[in-house]
Design a protein around this motif. Structure first.
Motif, PDB file in Angstrom:
ATOM      1  N   TYR A   1       0.841  -1.192   0.000  1.00 14.18           N
ATOM      2  CA  TYR A   1       0.000   0.000   0.000  1.00 14.18           C
ATOM      3  C   TYR A   1       0.882   1.250   0.000  1.00 14.18           C
ATOM      4  O   TYR A   1       1.369   1.671  -1.011  1.00 14.18           O
ATOM      5  N   ASP A   2       1.152   1.821   1.186  1.00  9.17           N
ATOM      6  CA  ASP A   2       1.887   3.071   1.293  1.00  9.17           C
ATOM      7  C   ASP A   2       3.333   2.795   1.731  1.00  9.17           C
ATOM      8  O   ASP A   2       3.656   1.695   2.202  1.00  9.17           O
ATOM      9  N   PHE A   3       4.199   3.826   1.605  1.00  6.81           N
ATOM     10  CA  PHE A   3       5.566   3.675   2.107  1.00  6.81           C
ATOM     11  C   PHE A   3       6.172   5.037   2.375  1.00  6.81           C
ATOM     12  O   PHE A   3       5.723   6.059   1.845  1.00  6.81           O
ATOM     13  N   TRP A   4       7.188   5.053   3.222  1.00 10.04           N
ATOM     14  CA  TRP A   4       7.955   6.268   3.529  1.00 10.04           C
ATOM     15  C   TRP A   4       9.376   5.826   3.838  1.00 10.04           C
ATOM     16  O   TRP A   4       9.584   4.859   4.571  1.00 10.04           O
ATOM     17  N   TYR A   5      10.349   6.513   3.277  1.00 14.41           N
ATOM     18  CA  TYR A   5      11.744   6.146   3.516  1.00 14.41           C
ATOM     19  C   TYR A   5      12.462   7.241   4.302  1.00 14.41           C
ATOM     20  O   TYR A   5      12.069   8.410   4.270  1.00 14.41           O
ATOM     21  N   GLN A   6      13.510   6.861   5.014  1.00 14.26           N
ATOM     22  CA  GLN A   6      14.329   7.815   5.754  1.00 14.26           C
ATOM     23  C   GLN A   6      15.791   7.353   5.728  1.00 14.26           C
ATOM     24  O   GLN A   6      16.225   6.535   6.538  1.00 14.26           O
ATOM     25  N   PRO A   7      16.554   7.865   4.750  1.00  6.49           N
ATOM     26  CA  PRO A   7      17.929   7.404   4.566  1.00  6.49           C
ATOM     27  C   PRO A   7      18.834   7.614   5.776  1.00  6.49           C
ATOM     28  O   PRO A   7      19.796   6.870   5.965  1.00  6.49           O
ATOM     29  N   ARG A   8      18.580   8.632   6.615  1.00  3.87           N
ATOM     30  CA  ARG A   8      19.439   8.852   7.777  1.00  3.87           C
ATOM     31  C   ARG A   8      19.439   7.650   8.719  1.00  3.87           C
ATOM     32  O   ARG A   8      20.383   7.444   9.469  1.00  3.87           O
ATOM     33  N   HIS A   9      18.361   6.886   8.662  1.00  5.00           N
ATOM     34  CA  HIS A   9      18.266   5.693   9.503  1.00  5.00           C
ATOM     35  C   HIS A   9      18.287   4.414   8.666  1.00  5.00           C
ATOM     36  O   HIS A   9      17.997   3.330   9.179  1.00  5.00           O
TER      37      HIS A   9
ATOM     38  N   GLY B   1      -4.037  -3.832  14.269  1.00  2.60           N
ATOM     39  CA  GLY B   1      -3.488  -3.245  13.051  1.00  2.60           C
ATOM     40  C   GLY B   1      -4.063  -3.813  11.776  1.00  2.60           C
ATOM     41  O   GLY B   1      -3.321  -4.053  10.816  1.00  2.60           O
ATOM     42  N   ILE B   2      -5.372  -3.992  11.712  1.00  5.72           N
ATOM     43  CA  ILE B   2      -6.003  -4.528  10.507  1.00  5.72           C
ATOM     44  C   ILE B   2      -6.142  -3.427   9.464  1.00  5.72           C
ATOM     45  O   ILE B   2      -6.678  -2.359   9.726  1.00  5.72           O
ATOM     46  N   MET B   3      -5.628  -3.677   8.272  1.00  9.42           N
ATOM     47  CA  MET B   3      -5.599  -2.720   7.159  1.00  9.42           C
ATOM     48  C   MET B   3      -4.753  -1.498   7.474  1.00  9.42           C
ATOM     49  O   MET B   3      -5.252  -0.362   7.475  1.00  9.42           O
ATOM     50  N   PRO B   4      -3.467  -1.636   7.733  1.00 11.30           N
ATOM     51  CA  PRO B   4      -2.618  -0.461   7.913  1.00 11.30           C
ATOM     52  C   PRO B   4      -2.460   0.279   6.588  1.00 11.30           C
ATOM     53  O   PRO B   4      -2.075  -0.323   5.586  1.00 11.30           O
ATOM     54  N   LEU B   5      -2.762   1.563   6.588  1.00 13.83           N
ATOM     55  CA  LEU B   5      -2.767   2.327   5.336  1.00 13.83           C
ATOM     56  C   LEU B   5      -1.659   3.377   5.313  1.00 13.83           C
ATOM     57  O   LEU B   5      -0.530   3.080   5.000  1.00 13.83           O
ATOM     58  N   GLU B   6      -1.960   4.621   5.665  1.00 13.35           N
ATOM     59  CA  GLU B   6      -1.014   5.716   5.450  1.00 13.35           C
ATOM     60  C   GLU B   6       0.143   5.685   6.451  1.00 13.35           C
ATOM     61  O   GLU B   6      -0.066   5.650   7.662  1.00 13.35           O
TER      62      GLU B   6
END
Length: 406
Positions: A121-129, A181-186
């Motif tokens: 579904y969704d994703f977010w990245y954080q290169p510092r970590h 945590g059913i249907m984790p989205l954003e």
């Protein structure tokens, strides 16, 4: 668009704050993945933002060799590429992955990940970590037909957060949030790139889960917000969840907003204490429990009475608050009311005839709280060739959910 049935859902830019070191890069192309057709539209808004024009169409066949379909979230990367999450395989069974596009030609370059996961579904990245976090809606075969509780029982919806090694592009951990945590989205990281903390909204569980890096360097989760279900008569089921369909974090990382699409309210939480959000604002904008509707609430842990229907500029709102977008100064919160066509038709069938709406909340950024702006109202039911279902919103200069800071 030249086709119907695309079901454009989320959107992103060809460039964002992750490209901060290249002064030649601008947000000139809007990336529009389609859940229905698996097309990816690239729209030129740089030449004339008031007259967007179609720049390119990436057809599903252009990346069918990757066994990936149903594209959703789009983020630009620091190297100029565009990465888009996908939710299904070639037969639209559940399969989470990420397809890469060249940021200038928008041709398909391949897939990003070395491992696959059951859902996407969704994703977010954080290169510092050195981390990316992705969520799971469910199998396209399930959600495309509308919500069916039997699909929940059959395991066709996700309950995991997936943690990826950003540099190695490998899956390093899956955390099962179970019934919380059913249907984790954003997925929303804090905007401060030094802080290894974020949140995910879980639709069916009606919860917000905090994810964070422990002192030992491991990633962990905890439930920090829970919206209790209401016992009802006259609805699809005897118990009504809130259905948290969107969450958003203000640019200063002070407030978290969420939409209870079915209950019908938007909430504002002060998250200065990252593990203990404090409710500071709540506004009802329609929903399924208005006091003159067919649903009677028989047991409610939060409200003493059912809310009144909301009327703006003489129009009664149908549907409930869904996607959110916040101005960079945090003072204006915008909200649309359509989730996804087949789900609209299940929970709010009147949207099909009346279309959706765009509303604005005025926010007190100092003390907290928000009120509806009675002078701002966009009725997409009156759109030419409509009615139209409006979903995600984007600011031309970037916004609280489009940009990732490195």
């Amino acid at each position: 668009m030249p086709h119907s049935g695309d079901e454009m859902h989320h959107s992103g830019w060809d460039a964002c704050s992750s490209c901060y070191d290249d002064p030649k890069v601008t947000r000139s192309k809007l990336i529009l993945p389609c859940l229905g057709s698996s097309r990816i539209y690239v729209v030129d808004v740089g030449e004339n933002e008031r007259a967007p024009k179609l720049h390119k169409v990436v057809e599903a066949e252009d990346y069918e060799s990757l066994d990936m379909t149903v594209p959703h979230t789009s983020h630009c990367l620091a190297n100029g590429e565009v990465m888009i999450s996908t939710l299904g395989d070639s037969k639209e069974n559940g399969k989470g992955g990420f397809v890469l596009l060249d940021g200038k030609t928008f041709t398909v370059k391949g897939k990003w990940q070395k491992d696959d996961v059951p859902f996407g579904y969704d994703f977010w990245y954080q290169p510092r970590h050195n981390i990316m976090v992705s969520s799971e809606w469910g199998s396209p075969r399930a959600f495309k037909s509308g919500f069916n509780p039997e699909h929940l029982k059959n395991g066709l919806y996700g309950t995991h957060l997936n943690f990826w090694n950003w540099n190695e592009k490998t899956l390093i951990k899956r955390i099962d949030m179970g019934s919380d945590g059913i249907m984790p989205l954003e997925v929303r990281f804090l905007h401060d790139p030094d802080v290894p903390i974020g949140y995910v909204g879980c639709a069916y569980s009606s919860t917000v889960i905090r994810f964070y890096k422990t002192n030992e360097g491991e990633w962990a989760t905890e439930k920090v917000i829970a919206i209790p279900p209401k016992k009802v008569d006259g609805w699809l089921f005897p118990e009504m969840p809130g259905i948290v369909t969107d969450i958003l974090i203000s640019m200063d990382d002070k407030y978290l907003y969420l939409s209870n699409w079915v209950h019908g309210d938007i909430r504002q939480y002060d998250i200065t204490d990252r593990a203990r959000p404090k409710l500071t604002g709540q506004v009802f904008l329609g929903g399924c429990i208005v006091n003159d509707g067919p649903v009677k609430v028989t047991d409610d842990n939060e409200l003493n009475e059912q809310p009144e229907p909301r009327i703006v500029k003489g129009t009664r709102l149908c549907g409930g608050p869904q996607m959110l977008q916040l101005s960079l100064d945090g003072k204006r919160l915008y909200v649309t009311s359509s989730l996804y066509s087949s789900w609209d038709d299940t929970f709010y069938p009147e949207i099909k005839k009346k279309g959706s709406t765009l509303l604005r909340m005025d926010v007190d950024v100092e003390k907290g709280g928000m009120t509806i702006n009675e002078d701002f109202f966009v009725d997409f039911g009156k759109e030419p060739n409509g009615p139209v279902r409006a979903h995600e919103m984007r600011y031309p200069g970037g916004d609280c959910s489009s940009d990732i800071f490195l």
